[in-house]
Design an enzyme around this catalytic site. Structure first.
Site, PDB file in Angstrom:
ATOM      1  N   ASN A   1       0.837  -1.206   0.000  1.00 44.41           N
ATOM      2  CA  ASN A   1       0.000   0.000   0.000  1.00 44.41           C
ATOM      3  C   ASN A   1       0.863   1.243   0.000  1.00 44.41           C
ATOM      4  OD1 ASN A   1      -2.195   1.836   0.394  1.00 44.41           O
ATOM      5  ND2 ASN A   1      -1.678   1.879   2.560  1.00 44.41           N
ATOM      6  N   GLU A   2       1.164   1.720   1.180  1.00 43.94           N
ATOM      7  CA  GLU A   2       1.908   2.987   1.264  1.00 43.94           C
ATOM      8  C   GLU A   2       3.290   2.649   1.816  1.00 43.94           C
ATOM      9  OE1 GLU A   2       0.325   5.977   4.025  1.00 43.94           O
ATOM     10  OE2 GLU A   2      -0.303   7.073   2.243  1.00 43.94           O
TER      11      GLU A   2
HETATM   12  O1  AHR Z   1      -6.901   7.110   3.731  1.00 47.25           O
HETATM   13  C1  AHR Z   1      -6.468   6.903   5.040  1.00 47.25           C
HETATM   14  C2  AHR Z   1      -5.056   6.367   5.098  1.00 47.25           C
HETATM   15  O2  AHR Z   1      -4.160   7.291   4.589  1.00 47.25           O
HETATM   16  C3  AHR Z   1      -4.805   5.139   4.278  1.00 47.25           C
HETATM   17  O3  AHR Z   1      -5.176   3.996   4.938  1.00 47.25           O
HETATM   18  C4  AHR Z   1      -3.324   5.174   4.077  1.00 47.25           C
HETATM   19  O4  AHR Z   1      -2.931   4.523   2.897  1.00 47.25           O
HETATM   20  C5  AHR Z   1      -3.003   6.637   4.111  1.00 47.25           C
HETATM   21  O5  AHR Z   1      -1.961   6.907   4.956  1.00 47.25           O
END
Ligand code: AHR
Length: 658
Positions: free
Chosen positions: A375-376
């Site tokens: 994801n991130e």
């Molecule tokens: O959108 C909320 C959060 O923001 C998500 O889970 C994450 O990917 C980002 O940091």
């Protein structure tokens, strides 16, 4: 007849508004014959994450909270009921290894005939609609000599019964029992009682109540009003299941798609990672039942015409939390999950996972062509793991486009380093995230103007303007933020040759159960509303067109001159030109759009999203306070003359000659 009279009145109104305006006229030139970029069908999509009770307590229409007693506190959301002084006892039993995905159940003994049992509070109550059918189900077995009947009652806030039924478990073995009834009243905060009629014992698990009127009437399905809001956006893609949900606070609570398909009684529940994330918004009763699991995500995407974009865990837990890592030598099962997911989505019914999909009721493939790896994520550990995934996935599925993360910020060392690395690796799609001030959005409208046209495509995977600061509970979905996003998005569209996908984040928020704000769509148990930001997203998506054409003011792109931001696109399917222009200033702007190919005498459709109040918001009581307003304007000698209201986002569609 009617139409031309209406057109005349509206035109007269527009012209008079135009004449009253005092500032000088801006003449915009649109060359509808010169295509600058092709707009991808995926361009505007949806980011879905189970945050803010978006799934459980939200779009997943289950009304019973903690239906299988697997919350850390097994009786959380349940109360003991002793009607008219009835008495009895409750035990929580744990089958452990005999049923590892759903070990606990409840053993209830009633010692009197008056009505002993349990009551469930739902998610901030249960939203019940008069004359709707409700479907109760339970896994049960008789656990004593005398057969017990279960009396099922929906109770309103005045403690009156507004719907009831009964079931009598027939066996001493676990069986599923169902019963339906019609509610006699609308109630936003009902509760559900399960009472034992008679003396004796019974074992219960998976106590469940669903409305009949789910999306597409699917049993055990999704809230129709919320999915409809997604369908109304006609999104190009659906990213799921997140978000940090993919990563988990630690690896144990990462998202594992294989645990989210099949019989719901065997989908192993976990605590939702947003349960404990923010001390200022604790959510101790927030869990993931996975009733909305991967099959359901694929199905919604299919229902609403969106390309599915699953994101898989890449062996890393959330880097804002534990940052727990799987050693590279043990990454095999994670990579296998990704390969199996592709087979689950696309494989023939003769493959292991394609067969599974067919057994679950969907023999046709889902046409997956994109997959997010992590994801991130960021840092060398991510790159190292990403490369392993990339090699394995492309060895078997070379056509699958992978989405690579550029981390949580739109700039800085983390971003720059990932950006350089992934470009060198020849990545397909880079996922950029920006949660920033409205000012940042306005200042970054040219962000993509100088990106490499031959490099990877950009996925603006998570973005939202923050009225205070990221993470603040005081952030609002106000007009200032929505308007800034609309202005910024002109830059996405002008650069559609580089930007192939974009999605606002997060998507859903329960007005009583949120952790993160701002969010696109808010709801309570019975109602929901789109924020001004929602309408911005919707207007872009419904008016994306197929090909970007130049729109200039004094031979320059419109990127903030006089506070205006604009873009234009052709829709090759309807033979229309679509102009989008945002006036972020406090004054009206007289505008003349000189359009090559627009027919004199034809009428264009003008949609305006506007508020004089930058702090203006929508709400459950005023859901359409800031919402699109439509009118028509005549084309005059290839010119469309409009006066753009202060603080307005305008979408103009006009038929054009070949
Ligand atoms: O959108 C909320 C959060 O923001 C998500 O889970 C994450 O990917 C980002 O940091």
């Amino acid at each position: 007849m009617k139409r031309s009279f209406l057109t005349f009145c509206i035109t007269a109104l527009c012209v008079s508004a135009y004449c009253q305006s005092t500032n000088t006229e801006n003449v915009y030139t649109i060359n509808a014959g010169k295509i600058k970029a092709h707009v991808q069908p995926t361009m505007y999509g949806i980011f879905f994450e189970d945050i803010n009770m978006g799934a459980d307590g939200g779009v997943y229409a289950e009304l019973v909270k903690n239906r299988s007693f697997e919350f850390k506190e097994p009786l959380m959301a349940w109360d003991e009921i002793k009607q008219d002084g009835a008495n009895g006892s409750i035990l929580i039993l744990n089958r452990g290894a005999a049923n590892p995905d759903n070990p606990r159940f409840i053993h209830i003994t009633s010692n009197s005939t008056k009505g002993y049992g349990l009551s469930n509070e739902g998610f901030f109550g249960m939203g019940i609609k008069k004359n709707n059918q409700y479907n109760f189900s339970v896994l049960a077995k008789q656990a004593g000599g005398v057969k017990i009947t279960l009396q099922i009652e929906l109770i309103n806030s005045k403690k009156e019964v507004i719907g009831s039924t009964s079931v009598t478990p027939a066996s001493k073995e676990w069986r599923k029992y169902t019963a339906s009834f019609i509610a006699t009243e609308t109630e936003p905060k009902a509760s559900l009682r399960v009472l034992l009629k008679g003396t004796g014992s019974v074992d219960l698990d998976m106590i469940s109540l669903f409305p009949q009127d789910t999306w597409k009437q699917r049993p055990g399905g999704l809230r129709a009003d919320l999915v409809q809001k997604l369908a109304d956006m006609k999104p190009g893609f659906l990213r799921f299941p997140g978000g940090c949900i993919v990563e988990g606070r630690e690896l144990d609570t990462r998202y594992q798609w294989k645990r989210t398909i099949g019989d719901i009684a065997n989908r192993r529940m976990i605590m939702n990672r947003w349960n404990t994330e923010f001390a200022h918004r604790p959510a101790p009763d927030y869990y993931q039942t996975f009733g909305l699991g991967f099959l359901e995500y694929f199905e919604i995407a299919e229902d609403i015409g969106a390309s599915p974009l699953p994101i898989i865990n890449c062996g890393m837990a959330c880097q804002f939390n534990t940052c727990e890592l799987v050693p590279v030598s043990q990454l095999g099962p994670y990579v296998q999950d990704a390969l199996d997911l592709i087979e689950f989505a696309n494989g023939s019914v003769n493959t292991k996972w394609g067969k599974k999909r067919a057994e679950l009721g969907h023999p046709a493939p889902f046409n997956l062509n994109m997959l997010g790896v992590g994801n991130e994520q960021w840092g060398e550990q991510y790159i190292e793991r990403y490369k392993i995934f990339e090699k394995a996935i492309h060895a078997k599925y070379p056509q699958i486009k992978l989405v690579s993360s550029l981390g949580p910020f739109p700039g800085g060392d983390i971003f720059n380093s990932a950006n350089q690395t992934f470009r060198k690796l020849g990545a397909s799609i880079l996922d950029e995230h920006y949660y920033a001030s409205p000012k940042w959005f306005l200042q970054n409208v040219k962000r993509y103007d100088n990106y490499d046209r031959n490099g990877p495509k950009i996925f603006a995977g998570e973005y939202a303007a923050q009225s205070k600061v990221t993470g603040s509970p005081d952030n609002k979905n106000n007009w200032e933020c929505a308007m800034a996003e609309a202005a910024f998005m002109t830059g996405l569209e002008r650069n559609a040759d580089v930007v192939s996908m974009a999605s606002y984040a997060p998507l859903f928020a329960n007005v009583e159960g949120w952790q993160w704000t701002p969010d696109l769509i808010w709801f309570d148990n019975l109602r929901s509303y789109g924020t001004p930001n929602y309408y911005v997203q919707q207007l872009y998506s419904l008016n994306k067109g197929t090909d970007v054409v130049p729109l200039t003011l004094n031979n320059e792109a419109v990127t903030g001159q006089n506070g205006c931001f604009a873009t234009a696109a052709l829709d090759a399917n309807t033979r229309e030109l679509i102009i989008k222009i945002v006036n972020t200033g406090k004054d009206e702007q007289k505008s003349d759009f000189a359009v090559s190919g627009a027919k004199t005498g034809s009428v264009c459709n003008w949609t305006v999203l506007q508020s004089d109040d930058l702090n203006g918001v929508n709400s459950l009581d005023k859901p359409l306070a800031i919402s699109p307003q439509k009118s028509e304007v005549a084309v005059d000698g290839g010119h469309i003359k409009l006066s753009l209201k202060p603080y307005s986002f305008n979408v103009i569609r006009v038929k054009i000659d070949k």
